[in-house]
Design a protein around this motif. Structure first.
Motif, mmCIF file in Angstrom:
data_model
loop_
_atom_site.group_PDB
_atom_site.id
_atom_site.type_symbol
_atom_site.label_atom_id
_atom_site.label_comp_id
_atom_site.label_asym_id
_atom_site.label_seq_id
_atom_site.Cartn_x
_atom_site.Cartn_y
_atom_site.Cartn_z
ATOM 1 N N ASP A 127 -41.697 61.050 -20.980
ATOM 2 C CA ASP A 127 -40.733 60.106 -20.421
ATOM 3 C C ASP A 127 -41.389 58.731 -20.281
ATOM 4 O O ASP A 127 -42.144 58.503 -19.350
ATOM 5 C CB ASP A 127 -40.228 60.592 -19.064
ATOM 6 C CG ASP A 127 -39.075 59.740 -18.559
ATOM 7 O OD1 ASP A 127 -38.651 58.828 -19.294
ATOM 8 O OD2 ASP A 127 -38.612 59.985 -17.435
ATOM 9 N N GLU A 128 -41.099 57.848 -21.196
ATOM 10 C CA GLU A 128 -41.654 56.490 -21.190
ATOM 11 C C GLU A 128 -43.128 56.469 -20.800
ATOM 12 O O GLU A 128 -43.509 55.792 -19.843
ATOM 13 C CB GLU A 128 -40.865 55.608 -20.214
ATOM 14 C CG GLU A 128 -39.370 55.707 -20.430
ATOM 15 C CD GLU A 128 -38.679 54.365 -20.443
ATOM 16 O OE1 GLU A 128 -39.385 53.347 -20.493
ATOM 17 O OE2 GLU A 128 -37.443 54.350 -20.444
ATOM 18 N N GLN A 176 -43.408 59.372 -16.482
ATOM 19 C CA GLN A 176 -43.521 57.918 -16.530
ATOM 20 C C GLN A 176 -44.589 57.410 -15.558
ATOM 21 O O GLN A 176 -45.353 56.518 -15.890
ATOM 22 C CB GLN A 176 -42.163 57.300 -16.186
ATOM 23 C CG GLN A 176 -42.154 55.798 -16.263
ATOM 24 C CD GLN A 176 -40.744 55.247 -16.290
ATOM 25 O OE1 GLN A 176 -39.783 55.960 -16.052
ATOM 26 N NE2 GLN A 176 -40.611 53.973 -16.584
ATOM 27 N N THR A 195 -33.602 59.692 -19.600
ATOM 28 C CA THR A 195 -34.399 60.490 -18.677
ATOM 29 C C THR A 195 -33.620 61.716 -18.214
ATOM 30 O O THR A 195 -34.155 62.820 -18.140
ATOM 31 C CB THR A 195 -34.814 59.638 -17.463
ATOM 32 O OG1 THR A 195 -35.604 58.554 -17.930
ATOM 33 C CG2 THR A 195 -35.619 60.439 -16.482
HETATM 34 MG MG LIG Z 1 -35.671 56.583 -17.681
#
Ligand SMILES: [Mg+2]
Ligand SMILES: Nc1ncnc2c1ncn2[C@@H]1O[C@H](COP(=O)(O)OP(=O)(O)O)[C@@H](O)[C@H]1O
Lengths: 363, 285
Positions: free
Chosen positions: A158-159, A82, A43
């Motif tokens: 991000d994820e 995320q 991240t």
């Molecule tokens: Mg992360």
């Protein structure tokens, strides 16, 4: 779209260094996946590229332009967060058109673009809803749509799937793979899930502890892991590791240890013998062990079954190999009993050897 | 509970129909119907006081909202010494209003006050802060803004700090500058808190008394005589308890209108949300 280059990228929080000089080059229109366990700095790297974190040292190039001093908006990026980071007070259409409205694009163009993206993501029915009135999966799509609607040169994820339940995650992963075919852009995708990495990435960058462990195509990383970490991280069920020794027994070179003794194929043998220390780690994937009662001694290992996990057509068996544990796969209909000793043929071409000190691959 | 709430109000409403002076017990006072109210409406001084109050409330609350929210926006970041700065900002709220009044009266003093001394040291004329009707009004506005902006600042700051960080980062990446982030993301998301803050402040501003009492006592003329002060003086100096009660009731009614306004606003919003829910449920079926 331009290629992206990270040059000796370092991130420190106070005295604490979390990224230790990342060097990476991503080709044009490549789908790059950063994968690694939680806390390894994925991240942070992504946020530095986005401009949300300052760069402590090193440089980021987009095209030929150094961007580490530029504001996020000057970098021509779109990002999917995320937690989706939708604007709670705006409806779906307004969320997706936010960047375009800031650019003062003509109303007609904005409506068209939003309509198109909504169509592609199946959001047309929900354009007038607020994020709070959507399910998790729909919010995820809106986040995706917001990034797609604005035609940025580079997409950062991000994820994006980590907050979805398992079934939805699978479905979205497939949709992402399809979307990826249609949208030719630079994409950088962060995940801790190796299956996502393997299915989506053109290039996978495996990170651990703030270092890049290895990068390459999914196949390269799967077949030629550079070290034990990468080998164990990619693939499921994960690779088995056994403590072993290299022994030259009258012309045949064996890798042997507690409960096994397997002859190495010739081309591996010379490299293994050339290695300074005789103590090594043997790595073998469950998929490279085949149940085969009549395999010859030097191409097989005998395993004592402790636990059998039924997962459908295949079962995963946890076995003892001497005192060490090892996992193998077996067709579920094979009649076996717990405690029984079975013989498995080793796909000797697929044997991996690692230095037991440095854990770096040998050969 | 309800009795405890309603008794004083009922008492006051009853009193507003009486011709009542403090030397009488309430039972001895003469019942004169709504004459107190008629007197009030015909009273130019009361009407003037009413407008002073409205003007004061509008100006003061507008200024406090703008400055308070503006400061919260400016100081919503992690700079060193911020904790200390924030503490300093709350101080005015903690000082007793009487003291605030005395303090400002001293500062506005025509010869020894800090403002005029400063003006004079720069070579300007002194300002007749409390002696001129326009300046006196400005003076009470300044004092009130000084005392109550922190209240709004604190609430607004709390609201900014609970804003979703990642949504703001998303806006940054989407190309919003600081100003656009404030106008398009922060303020809309803070709006529910800001509206409640505004209402609380509005209700409170109609009741300021001590600071103005000490600072100007309503003068010069009627220029700073807001309703609360007039009620106080009607009861204390002119001994007209009935008329004071009638005035109180008018003030109370004004506040009621505000409160009901807030209530209706909430209700309308809730109804709106419920309606959307219903539509969505129909969609999902
Ligand atoms: Mg992360
Ligand atoms: N703001 C911060 N201050 C200090 N340390 C941080 C901060 N953000 C992240 N870290 C540390 O940096 C490391 C990498 O974090 P992160 O990039 O979020 O990992 P990942 O995304 O791979 O899970 C972690 O050890 C984390 O504790």
């Amino acid at each position: 779209m331009p290629r992206i280059r990270l040059e000796n990228l370092v991130k420190r929080y106070g005295d604490f260094e979390v990224l230790h000089g990342i060097n990476l080059e991503m080709e044009e229109n490549e789908f790059t996946v950063f994968v690694g366990p939680s806390g390894c700095g994925k991240t942070t790297t992504l946020r530095m590229i986005a401009g949300l974190e300052t760069v402590s040292d090193g440089e980021i190039y987009i095209g030929d332009r150094p961007v580490s001093q530029l504001e996020p908006k000057a970098r021509d990026l779109a990002m999917v967060f995320q937690d989706y980071a939708l604007y709670p007070h705006m409806n779906v259409a307004k969320n997706m058109s936010f960047a375009l409205r800031l650019q003062r694009r003509p109303r007609k163009e904005i409506d068209e673009k939003v309509g198109l993206v909504a169509e592609m993501l199946g959001l047309t029915k929900f354009l007038h809803r607020k994020p709070g009135e959507l399910s998790g999966g729909q919010r995820q799509r809106v986040a995706m749509g917001r990034a797609l609607a604005r035609d940025a040169g580079t997409f950062l994820f991000d994820e994006p799937l980590s907050n979805l339940d398992a079934k939805l995650r699978c479905q979205m992963r497939a949709e992402l793979a399809i979307m990826r075919q249609k949208v030719r852009k630079n994409m950088i995708y962060v995940t801790h899930d190796q299956i996502e990495a393997m299915t989506l990435g053109d290039r996978i960058v495996v990170m651990n502890g703030g270092y890049i462990q290895q990068q390459g195509t999914p196949e390269e990383l799967f077949k030629q892991p550079a070290n034990k970490f990468v080998a164990g991280f990619l693939g499921s069920p994960p690779m088995n590791f056994l403590g072993a020794k290299i022994q030259d027994l009258g012309g045949q070179v064996f890798v042997s240890g507690d409960g096994f003794e397997v002859a190495l194929p010739e081309e591996r043998a010379s490299v293994a013998l050339g290695h300074s220390a005789s103590s090594v780690i043997l790595g073998i994937r469950p998929s490279d062990l085949h149940f085969s009662p009549h395999a010859p001694d030097h191409e097989a290992i005998d395993l004592k079954v402790i636990v059998s996990e039924y997962i459908g057509a295949q079962s995963v068996l946890l076995c003892n190999c001497g005192a060490q544990k090892i996992e193998v796969e077996l067709k579920s209909e094979t009649p076996i009993a717990l405690g029984e000793t079975l013989r498995f043929a080793v796909n000797r071409e697929a044997i991996h050897l690692f230095d037991s000190e440095t854990e770096v691959a040998i050969g | 509970m309800i009795l405890a709430l309603l008794y004083p109000i009922g008492y006051m409403i009853y009193a507003s129909f009486l011709d009542w002076s403090p030397s009488q017990r309430i039972g001895q006072a003469e019942f004169i119907g709504i004459r107190n109210y008629i007197n009030l409406l015909g009273d130019a001084a009361f009407r003037e006081s009413f407008w002073v109050t409205i003007r004061f409330a509008a100006i003061v609350v507008t200024l406090e909202m703008i400055v308070g929210v503006g400061l919260a926006m400016l100081l919503d970041r992690n700079i060193r010494g911020m904790v200390l700065l924030r503490t300093v900002f709350i101080l005015p709220m903690m000082i007793a209003p009487i003291v605030v009044g005395l303090m400002w009266r001293y500062m506005f003093h025509p010869t020894v006050g800090i403002f005029n001394r400063m003006l004079k040291s720069f070579g300007f004329e002194g300002i007749p802060w409390l002696a001129d009707s326009t300046w006196a009004f400005i003076a009470i506005v300044i004092a009130d803004v000084w005392q109550w902006t922190p209240f709004i600042f604190i609430l607004a700051l709390a609201a900014t700090q609970s804003l979703p960080r990642s949504a703001l980062e998303a806006a940054e990446i989407d190309g919003a500058n600081e100003w656009q982030k404030i106008v398009m993301i922060k303020l809309p998301l803070m709006m529910p808190v800001l509206i409640v803050t505004l209402m609380l402040r509005l209700i409170d501003v109609f009741k300021v008394l001590e600071v103005i009492l000490v600072l100007t006592n309503g003068g010069p003329g009627l220029s700073t005589e807001i309703l609360a002060l007039r009620i106080f003086r009607t009861a204390q100096e002119f001994q007209e308890l009935g008329e004071a009660a009638a005035m109180s009731n008018m003030l109370l009614m004004m506040l009621m209108v505000l409160t009901i306004g807030m209530f209706v606003y909430n209700r309308v919003k809730e109804a709106h949300v419920a309606q959307r829910r219903a539509v969505i449920e129909k969609d999902n079926d």
